[in-house]
Write an enzyme that holds these catalytic residues in place. Structure first.
Site, PDB file in Angstrom:
ATOM      1  N   ASP A 252       6.893   4.059   3.879  1.00 24.21           N
ATOM      2  CA  ASP A 252       6.935   5.210   4.233  1.00 24.21           C
ATOM      3  C   ASP A 252       8.592   5.460   4.666  1.00 24.21           C
ATOM      4  OD1 ASP A 252       6.269   7.347   6.589  1.00 24.21           O
ATOM      5  OD2 ASP A 252       6.189   5.762   7.940  1.00 24.21           O
TER       6      ASP A 252
ATOM      7  N   ASP B  51       0.780  -1.134  -0.014  1.00 28.96           N
ATOM      8  CA  ASP B  51       0.022   0.177  -0.196  1.00 28.96           C
ATOM      9  C   ASP B  51       0.844   1.406   0.004  1.00 28.96           C
ATOM     10  OD1 ASP B  51       1.077  -0.535   2.476  1.00 28.96           O
ATOM     11  OD2 ASP B  51      -1.013  -0.277   3.437  1.00 28.96           O
TER      12      ASP B  51
HETATM   13  P1  IMP Z   1       7.469   1.855   6.747  1.00 26.43           P
HETATM   14  O1  IMP Z   1       8.251   0.360   7.156  1.00 26.43           O
HETATM   15  O2  IMP Z   1       8.126   2.833   7.549  1.00 26.43           O
HETATM   16  O3  IMP Z   1       7.608   2.075   5.354  1.00 26.43           O
HETATM   17  O4  IMP Z   1       6.081   1.356   6.897  1.00 26.43           O
HETATM   18  C1  IMP Z   1       5.108   0.925   6.014  1.00 26.43           C
HETATM   19  C2  IMP Z   1       3.858   0.595   6.578  1.00 26.43           C
HETATM   20  O5  IMP Z   1       3.511   1.571   7.484  1.00 26.43           O
HETATM   21  C3  IMP Z   1       2.917   0.485   5.630  1.00 26.43           C
HETATM   22  O6  IMP Z   1       2.875  -0.947   5.082  1.00 26.43           O
HETATM   23  C4  IMP Z   1       1.678   0.884   6.232  1.00 26.43           C
HETATM   24  O7  IMP Z   1       0.985  -0.241   6.806  1.00 26.43           O
HETATM   25  C5  IMP Z   1       1.983   1.787   7.321  1.00 26.43           C
HETATM   26  N1  IMP Z   1       1.904   3.246   7.092  1.00 26.43           N
HETATM   27  C6  IMP Z   1       2.856   4.167   6.850  1.00 26.43           C
HETATM   28  N2  IMP Z   1       2.237   5.350   6.595  1.00 26.43           N
HETATM   29  C7  IMP Z   1       0.760   4.996   6.762  1.00 26.43           C
HETATM   30  C8  IMP Z   1      -0.235   6.014   6.261  1.00 26.43           C
HETATM   31  O8  IMP Z   1      -0.126   7.161   6.069  1.00 26.43           O
HETATM   32  N3  IMP Z   1      -1.403   5.446   6.509  1.00 26.43           N
HETATM   33  C9  IMP Z   1      -1.629   4.328   6.876  1.00 26.43           C
HETATM   34  N4  IMP Z   1      -0.522   3.363   6.924  1.00 26.43           N
HETATM   35  C10 IMP Z   1       0.667   3.938   6.829  1.00 26.43           C
HETATM   36 MG    MG Z   2       1.056  -2.333   5.233  1.00 29.74          MG
END
Ligand code: IMP
Ligand code: MG
Length: 171
Positions: free
Chosen positions: A100, A97
């Site tokens: 981040d 999805d």
């Molecule tokens: P990362 O490991 O920091 O890249 O986090 C990614 C995960 O964090 C995604 O798969 C989402 O489940 C969650 N996530 C990050 N930002 C958002 C947001 O703005 N809304 C909803 N879920 C988010």
């Molecule tokens: Mg996710």
């Protein structure tokens, strides 16, 4: 549900158009007689994944993976297949999805590479590029968005709002 978000960032029609474009790109990059092993990362990517895959004119096997962000160790993420799914030798397409910090996808990629797919591609609907802590190779990206929490179209805030048709912000 149409929308409960207080501010819409990307409306349903714009999402639909972009998903079709991504599907067309993925289709073009896949041999006509090929088979995509599509891995949808739950829960967030379940809406995007189901819309995307129905627009791709190729054979597809669908698998699901649960991802849990480890709140105490932001650099770590844990994954589990919901059902057995063959990755070895496949044309693997990971469907996420949102990117981040990039840690989740980074871990997932190394876990999947160790299962020796013949090919590995990634598609991500949303990209918060300014938040990236580790570089992640992504083949197809839907939209780059600002550093604010978004909900809708599969994305949640404490498990709510996943069923909104638009992507937006809540108060
Ligand atoms: P990362 O490991 O920091 O890249 O986090 C990614 C995960 O964090 C995604 O798969 C989402 O489940 C969650 N996530 C990050 N930002 C958002 C947001 O703005 N809304 C909803 N879920 C988010
Ligand atoms: Mg996710």
């Amino acid at each position: 549900m149409r929308s409960l978000a207080s501010e819409i960032l990307i409306d349903a029609e714009k999402i639909r158009r972009r998903v079709r474009e991504l599907a067309a790109e993925i289709e073009r990059d896949t041999p006509e007689n090929g088979e995509i092993a599509a891995l949808i990362v739950l829960k967030g990517a379940f809406v995007f994944g189901s819309d995307l895959l129905r627009e791709i004119n190729r054979h597809v096997r669908i698998g699901f993976l649960e991802s849990h962000r480890d709140v105490e160790h932001p650099g770590l993420a844990d994954f589990a297949f919901t059902h057995p799914f063959r990755v070895e030798g496949s044309d693997l397409l990971i469907i996420e999805d949102i990117l981040d910090t990039g840690h989740t996808m980074n871990h997932l990629l190394s876990r999947m590479r160790s299962r020796r797919p013949a090919r590995l591609r990634t598609v991500v609907l949303l990209d918060k590029i300014s938040r990236r802590e580790v570089p992640v190779p992504v083949d197809y990206i839907g939209f780059q968005i600002p550093d604010k929490w978004v909900v809708g179209y599969g994305l949640d805030e404490e498990e709510r709002f996943r069923n909104l048709q638009d992507i937006g912000y809540v108060e």
